[in-house]
Design a protein around this motif. Structure first.
Motif, short mmCIF file in Angstrom:
data_model
loop_
_atom_site.label_atom_id
_atom_site.label_comp_id
_atom_site.label_asym_id
_atom_site.label_seq_id
_atom_site.Cartn_x
_atom_site.Cartn_y
_atom_site.Cartn_z
N THR A 219 0.81 -1.21 0.00
CA THR A 219 0.00 0.00 0.00
C THR A 219 0.84 1.26 0.00
OG1 THR A 219 -1.45 -1.27 1.43
CG2 THR A 219 -1.99 1.03 1.15
N HIS A 220 2.04 1.14 0.53
CA HIS A 220 2.85 2.35 0.74
C HIS A 220 4.17 2.24 -0.03
CE1 HIS A 220 3.59 6.09 2.68
NE2 HIS A 220 2.55 5.96 3.48
N THR B 159 -0.36 -3.51 4.80
CA THR B 159 0.35 -2.28 5.15
C THR B 159 -0.63 -1.13 5.06
OG1 THR B 159 2.36 -3.17 4.15
CG2 THR B 159 2.30 -0.79 4.51
N PRO B 160 -0.92 -0.46 6.20
CA PRO B 160 -1.88 0.64 6.15
C PRO B 160 -1.34 1.82 5.33
CG PRO B 160 -1.48 -0.09 8.41
CD PRO B 160 -0.41 -0.71 7.57
N ARG B 161 -2.28 2.48 4.64
CA ARG B 161 -1.93 3.72 3.93
C ARG B 161 -1.86 4.86 4.92
NH1 ARG B 161 0.11 7.16 1.45
NH2 ARG B 161 -0.72 8.40 -0.24
N GLY B 162 -2.60 4.73 6.02
CA GLY B 162 -2.57 5.77 7.04
C GLY B 162 -3.92 6.45 7.26
N TYR B 163 -4.98 5.92 6.63
CA TYR B 163 -6.30 6.50 6.85
C TYR B 163 -6.71 6.31 8.30
CZ TYR B 163 -6.63 6.46 1.76
OH TYR B 163 -6.39 6.65 0.42
N LEU B 164 -7.33 7.34 8.86
CA LEU B 164 -7.77 7.27 10.25
C LEU B 164 -9.22 6.84 10.33
CD1 LEU B 164 -6.14 10.56 11.54
CD2 LEU B 164 -5.28 8.20 11.75
N TYR B 165 -9.49 5.97 11.27
CA TYR B 165 -10.87 5.53 11.49
C TYR B 165 -11.00 5.09 12.94
CZ TYR B 165 -8.40 1.16 10.67
OH TYR B 165 -7.49 0.13 10.72
N GLU B 166 -12.21 5.01 13.41
CA GLU B 166 -12.40 4.45 14.74
C GLU B 166 -13.70 3.68 14.79
OE1 GLU B 166 -14.42 8.11 17.15
OE2 GLU B 166 -12.25 8.04 17.09
N GLU C 269 -3.56 -2.07 -4.50
CA GLU C 269 -2.76 -2.01 -3.28
C GLU C 269 -2.05 -0.67 -3.17
OE1 GLU C 269 -0.10 -5.26 -1.99
OE2 GLU C 269 -0.58 -6.11 -3.95
N LEU C 270 -1.27 -0.33 -4.19
CA LEU C 270 -0.35 0.80 -4.10
C LEU C 270 -1.10 2.13 -3.99
CD1 LEU C 270 2.72 1.31 -4.08
CD2 LEU C 270 2.51 1.87 -6.52
N TYR C 271 -1.00 2.75 -2.83
CA TYR C 271 -1.72 3.99 -2.50
C TYR C 271 -3.22 3.83 -2.76
CZ TYR C 271 3.18 5.27 -3.16
OH TYR C 271 4.54 5.28 -3.11
N GLU D 191 -8.30 -3.74 6.81
CA GLU D 191 -8.26 -3.10 8.13
C GLU D 191 -9.65 -3.00 8.75
OE1 GLU D 191 -5.38 0.15 6.41
OE2 GLU D 191 -5.51 0.43 8.56
N LEU E 69 -1.07 11.91 4.32
CA LEU E 69 -1.13 10.80 5.27
C LEU E 69 0.24 10.35 5.76
CD1 LEU E 69 -3.73 8.63 3.30
CD2 LEU E 69 -4.23 10.03 5.30
#
Lengths: 240, 240
Positions: A122-123, A233-240, B81-83, B91, B134
């Motif tokens: 992902t990253h 691999t997280p992209r970094g999006y925030l969630y809860e 996957e990529l970005y 997740e 991000l």
């Protein structure tokens, strides 16, 4: 016309529409024997010219020469650029100045294998071949160090062969200097082909895994984790 | 079933057979509006659900929920996957434990754009996004330094936007500390779409080029050269 075609991991459904169209349009299909065998079932009526391993320069010259009179497809597994033949076609174009080259991208093992494991790529990602046939070992080691230091997701091609049985172990030892032994890793054998299998493990475990030349290895970055039984691999999006 | 599908740079011929099959098999196609618009002409009879930018978490929840009762395709350009969205699907899988996810790889812009430029990605490659939405800027800068020091071919995604007009310049300045200003570089706008254009230049020139968010940037390694008007990174085969 010389099409330089990547057919993805296993031909058939892995191929793009553009790759299929180029192969259909070609009179002659040229490639390393393993690759032409994968393509033949889908285009049985073409003329095939196979060459063995380590005959890359002869193969490309043959393809360029034949392309002056026929439509030719030079086939590579995965993508035709990455560790493939596309560059050599351009490098030898001086010898056949009338030839016309069209490169047709394919899905390389990093992405087809990544999809099998889940979503490791992902990253930001570094792709490194461990084969030292054409690249000095010290250059490969430098790249491993830099990729590990930069916290890239790392994909290793050609992680092993009979002559290089301990190369994956060496690579892991370099990466372990920068990254946690618990880093989530994975590997996929025979992507998109008969006998496909995938495994998820830690970096410490990966060091001692047995892999072959048909295996692609994935080393997570510091954020990679297991989710739903997959390597993610997280992209970094925030969630809860 | 939730298919997470990469349709390549411009849908149509860039798609793999597996991607096409998954989209055909789906009842509903979900994605960022720009992407669903690219897919619609090829599958006009599907139900479409579009969401805007920065609504990634909502989009993935919508796709997962709907996949419990229908066959759903969540579409991403390039590779999923990529970005892309594939990781976020895994997740958030905890919230929809009955859901089943299948990731279908696509040709990402590094490879489709590389094929337009010639064959820049023949050797070890690092892919880095310059978007700091991000990812902290210091992490991006560290990756640029490491990729440059490791003599990787470097592909930059999201090289610019209105708010980040000078990011490519900053990235080139970091890379120029390690690499010759004459290094062969290139960039491609609108890969596989209307208005596709590509340019080859030096690293020093690249620093001052004007690129937008639909541009993918390629920085050669120390061996990359121009051949036949194309950007070519040799694999290292010897010939004379």
């Amino acid at each position: 016309m010389l099409y330089v075609v990547g057919f993805g991991s296993g031909a058939g459904e892995c191929m793009t529409g553009a790759a299929e169209k180029a192969l259909k349009d070609s009179d002659v299909i040229i490639g390393y024997t393993t690759y032409t065998e994968l393509v033949k079932p889908f285009f049985p009526d073409k003329e095939y010219l196979d060459t063995g391993m380590r005959q890359e320069v002869e193969r490309v010259r043959l393809a360029l020469e034949r392309s002056l009179t026929d439509k030719v497809a030079l086939v590579c597994s995965g993508d035709p650029e990455l560790y493939g033949m596309a560059a050599l076609c351009y490098e030898l174009l001086d010898e056949f100045p009338e030839a016309e080259i069209k490169v047709i991208a394919g899905v390389t093992a990093a992405f087809s294998g990544g999809a099998v494991l889940g979503a490791p790529l992902t990253h930001d990602t570094a792709i490194i071949s461990l084969s030292d046939l054409l690249t000095p070992m010290e250059k490969i080691e430098r790249r491993l160090r830099c990729a590990a230091e930069g916290d890239f997701v790392i994909v290793l091609y050609n992680p092993s062969s009979r002559k290089r049985a301990d190369y994956l172990q060496k690579a892991c030892d370099i990466i372990l200097k920068y990254r946690d032994p618990e880093t989530v890793c994975g590997y996929v054998k025979n992507i998109g082909r008969d006998g496909e299998e995938s495994h998820i493990c830690t970096l410490a475990e990966l060091r001692d895994e047995s892999v072959d030349m048909f295996t692609t290895v994935f080393i997570g970055n510091s954020q990679t984790r297991e989710a739903g039984g997959k390597m993610v691999t997280p992209r970094g999006y925030l969630y809860e």
